[in-house]
Design a protein around this motif. Structure first.
Motif, short mmCIF file in Angstrom:
data_model
loop_
_atom_site.label_atom_id
_atom_site.label_comp_id
_atom_site.label_asym_id
_atom_site.label_seq_id
_atom_site.Cartn_x
_atom_site.Cartn_y
_atom_site.Cartn_z
N MET A 1 0.83 -1.20 0.00
CA MET A 1 0.00 0.00 0.00
C MET A 1 0.87 1.26 0.00
N SER A 2 0.36 2.32 -0.59
CA SER A 2 1.04 3.61 -0.51
C SER A 2 0.96 4.13 0.93
N ASP A 3 1.84 5.07 1.25
CA ASP A 3 1.80 5.64 2.60
C ASP A 3 0.45 6.29 2.88
N ASN A 4 -0.09 6.99 1.91
CA ASN A 4 -1.39 7.64 2.11
C ASN A 4 -2.49 6.62 2.38
N ALA A 5 -2.44 5.49 1.64
CA ALA A 5 -3.45 4.46 1.85
C ALA A 5 -3.31 3.83 3.23
N LEU A 6 -2.08 3.66 3.70
CA LEU A 6 -1.87 3.07 5.03
C LEU A 6 -2.34 4.02 6.13
N ASP B 1 -4.73 6.14 5.81
CA ASP B 1 -6.20 6.07 5.76
C ASP B 1 -6.71 4.79 6.41
N LEU B 2 -6.01 3.66 6.16
CA LEU B 2 -6.39 2.39 6.80
C LEU B 2 -6.31 2.51 8.31
N ALA B 3 -5.20 3.04 8.81
CA ALA B 3 -5.01 3.15 10.26
C ALA B 3 -6.04 4.09 10.88
N THR B 4 -6.33 5.19 10.19
CA THR B 4 -7.31 6.14 10.70
C THR B 4 -8.70 5.49 10.81
N GLY B 5 -9.06 4.72 9.79
CA GLY B 5 -10.33 4.02 9.83
C GLY B 5 -10.40 2.99 10.93
N LEU C 1 -4.48 14.42 12.71
CA LEU C 1 -3.90 15.58 12.04
C LEU C 1 -3.02 15.18 10.86
N ARG C 2 -2.25 14.11 11.00
CA ARG C 2 -1.40 13.61 9.92
C ARG C 2 -0.83 12.26 10.34
N GLY C 3 -0.16 11.61 9.40
CA GLY C 3 0.39 10.29 9.69
C GLY C 3 1.70 10.05 8.97
N TYR C 4 2.45 9.08 9.46
CA TYR C 4 3.75 8.71 8.90
C TYR C 4 3.84 7.19 8.86
N VAL C 5 4.60 6.66 7.91
CA VAL C 5 4.75 5.21 7.75
C VAL C 5 6.22 4.85 7.80
N VAL C 6 6.56 3.81 8.56
CA VAL C 6 7.92 3.28 8.62
C VAL C 6 7.84 1.78 8.38
N ARG C 7 8.56 1.29 7.37
CA ARG C 7 8.59 -0.14 7.05
C ARG C 7 9.89 -0.77 7.55
N VAL C 8 9.77 -1.99 8.08
CA VAL C 8 10.94 -2.72 8.58
C VAL C 8 10.94 -4.12 7.98
N PRO C 9 11.78 -4.40 7.01
CA PRO C 9 11.84 -5.75 6.45
C PRO C 9 12.55 -6.72 7.39
#
Length: 482
Positions: A356-361, A363-367, A381-389
């Motif tokens: 998923m794009s950061d924006n989609a994630l 939105d998912l988390a907000t929902g 107010l806003r959100g940030y995404v951090v991925r850890v493989p």
């Protein structure tokens, strides 16, 4: 006098930095190779617009006095003593973690309690099958109903693997004598509270998040003459006979005296030159990891809950755990008129959530926080995404034989030691990972520690604090809100 060749430390997470710090303090020439832009690995602190994120929740608690002393040596007064609160969110209810009898009765009611008791009674009559899988291990001890209520959906959400396909060693290492099952047994079926080892009520935590520990350790390594290279992924380990003779990392070639590696076990095997036997390569390629991402949401106003984190056992949402960063340390949230929570999603690289794009994630988390009743969408107010493989090694059905195959090959290499969670493909906590590093350094000075035996007894460390730990026996909590 320092050796003419350095000790190469592969990976700048807790294990690698601990090894390098000990070596540098002993006057050894050491160089650390870290693929990321900052040190700390999964235990690093991410910073966005002043907001600090802990990826996974890293409480600093240990039964090891030497690890405890090392933490205080490195951070001193920057290591706070914090209160602990975490609960389970289950079908719209909050359940204490660990479970308390009164809380369970009030929240679940007599019908569910009677089902759990009947299921437990059936299990207590005798195990019906051997402890081969996580499902076997839990059902044999606590009955199928408790397993279905509190373990199956949550565990499978985290690991993406059915409990019937995960080895029982994981349950023994992470659950034994503690936590949900032992607390549930006392809560539901009687027994003295003293018979259940309770989770710690306070823990140490760096003021600016867990990464502060590893950044401070990096500074001390460099002050003692060591080298820490970031954005320097290791791309090749070259062998001559039974020794590693060259490490290629960051576009350069190094000739080490000794090598301490916290690289993922399978990945380390696959960059060996010449390549090991095909059976070893097959075992390395088959080792699996669970990937992980955090969606951090900045919330207008107070945090939606007071806990350090919530375990989300709701089957209708994808999030598995939610952190409240301000409850870890107030300094994690720069604007006191806001709060910041981190929703943790466990996935496989390339799957639907990971892709998923950061924006989609966001939105998912907000929902999902709105669906859980924690906060309305308009407060975000806003959100940030951090991925850890490759965040967590998976204990699937065949992992044990695969690790054994690789270990046999490693025993023929004279100057290479594997340490840490991914280095040993073992679900260690940070203190256990640090212990493997300490023992590896001692091996360089003539000791003969078996690094694979550290934490192999499966004792879990989140229990009552022994008397020899004065830091956690302190009478007053430190920190801004103490």
């Amino acid at each position: 006098m320092r050796p003419t060749q350095p000790v190469a430390v592969l990976g700048g997470g807790p294990a690698g930095l601990t090894a390098a710090y000990q070596l540098a303090c002993r006057g050894r020439d050491v160089v650390v190779f870290e693929a990321g832009s900052v040190v700390g690995g999964l235990a690093r602190t991410e910073v966005r617009d002043g907001y600090r994120f802990d990826l996974g929740g890293h409480r600093f608690f240990t039964k090891s006095p030497e690890v405890e002393l090392l933490w205080h040596e490195v951070l001193g007064e920057e290591l706070l003593l914090r209160p602990r609160l975490s609960r389970i969110h289950y079908r719209g209810r909050y359940l204490d973690y660990p479970l308390g009898a009164g809380n369970v009765i009030r929240k679940l009611g007599p019908f569910e309690l009677s089902r759990a008791m009947a299921s437990y009674a059936a299990a207590s009559l005798g195990r019906q099958r051997p402890d081969l899988t996580v499902e076997d291990w839990i059902v044999n001890r606590f009955g199928r109903r408790l397993y279905e209520m509190f373990f199956a959906s949550y565990t499978e959400k985290i690991w993406g693997v059915p409990c019937s396909e995960m080895r029982a060693e994981w349950a023994a290492q992470r659950i034994r004598g503690l936590s949900f099952t032992s607390a549930a047994r006392t809560a539901l079926f009687g027994g003295s509270e003293g018979e259940v080892r309770s989770l710690i009520e306070r823990f140490h935590y760096p003021r600016l998040g867990p990464g502060q520990m590893w950044e401070a350790m990096q500074s001390r390594i460099e002050a003692n003459g060591g080298t820490v290279l970031t954005e320097a992924p290791v791309t090749s380990l070259r062998f001559s006979g039974p020794r590693v003779t060259e490490v290629e990392a960051g576009g350069r070639i190094w000739q080490p005296e000794e090598v301490i590696s916290s690289l993922p076990l399978g990945g380390m095997v696959q960059i060996a030159d010449p390549a090991p036997p095909e059976s070893v390569l097959e075992a390395a390629r088959a080792l699996r990891h669970r990937d992980f991402l955090t969606v951090a949401l900045v919330i207008d106003g107070d945090a939606p809950f007071p806990d350090n984190w919530l375990y989300i056992h709701e089957p209708g949402v994808r999030v598995a755990r939610i952190q409240n960063y301000g409850a870890w340390s107030p300094w994690m949230v720069p604007d006191p008129s806001t709060s910041c929570i981190g929703l943790e999603y466990f996935c496989f690289s390339g799957d639907e959530v990971w892709s998923m794009s950061d924006n989609a994630l966001v939105d998912l988390a907000t929902g999902e926080i709105e669906r859980l009743g924690l906060a309305t969408r308009d407060r975000v107010l806003r959100g940030y995404v951090v991925r850890v493989p490759r965040a967590y090694p998976i204990y699937d059905t065949h992992y044990g034989e695969r690790v054994a195959c690789i270990r046999e090959w490693l025993e023929g290499i004279e100057n290479l030691q594997q340490v840490g969670r991914n280095g040993l493909h073992r679900y260690n906590n940070s203190d256990h990972s640090m212990l493997t590093a300490l023992r590896a350094v001692e091996n360089l000075d003539g000791a003969n520690h078996d690094l694979w035996s550290v934490n192999a007894d499966s004792w879990y460390h989140e229990t009552e604090v022994p008397e020899e730990h004065p830091y956690l026996r302190a009478p007053a909590l430190q920190g801004a809100d103490a």
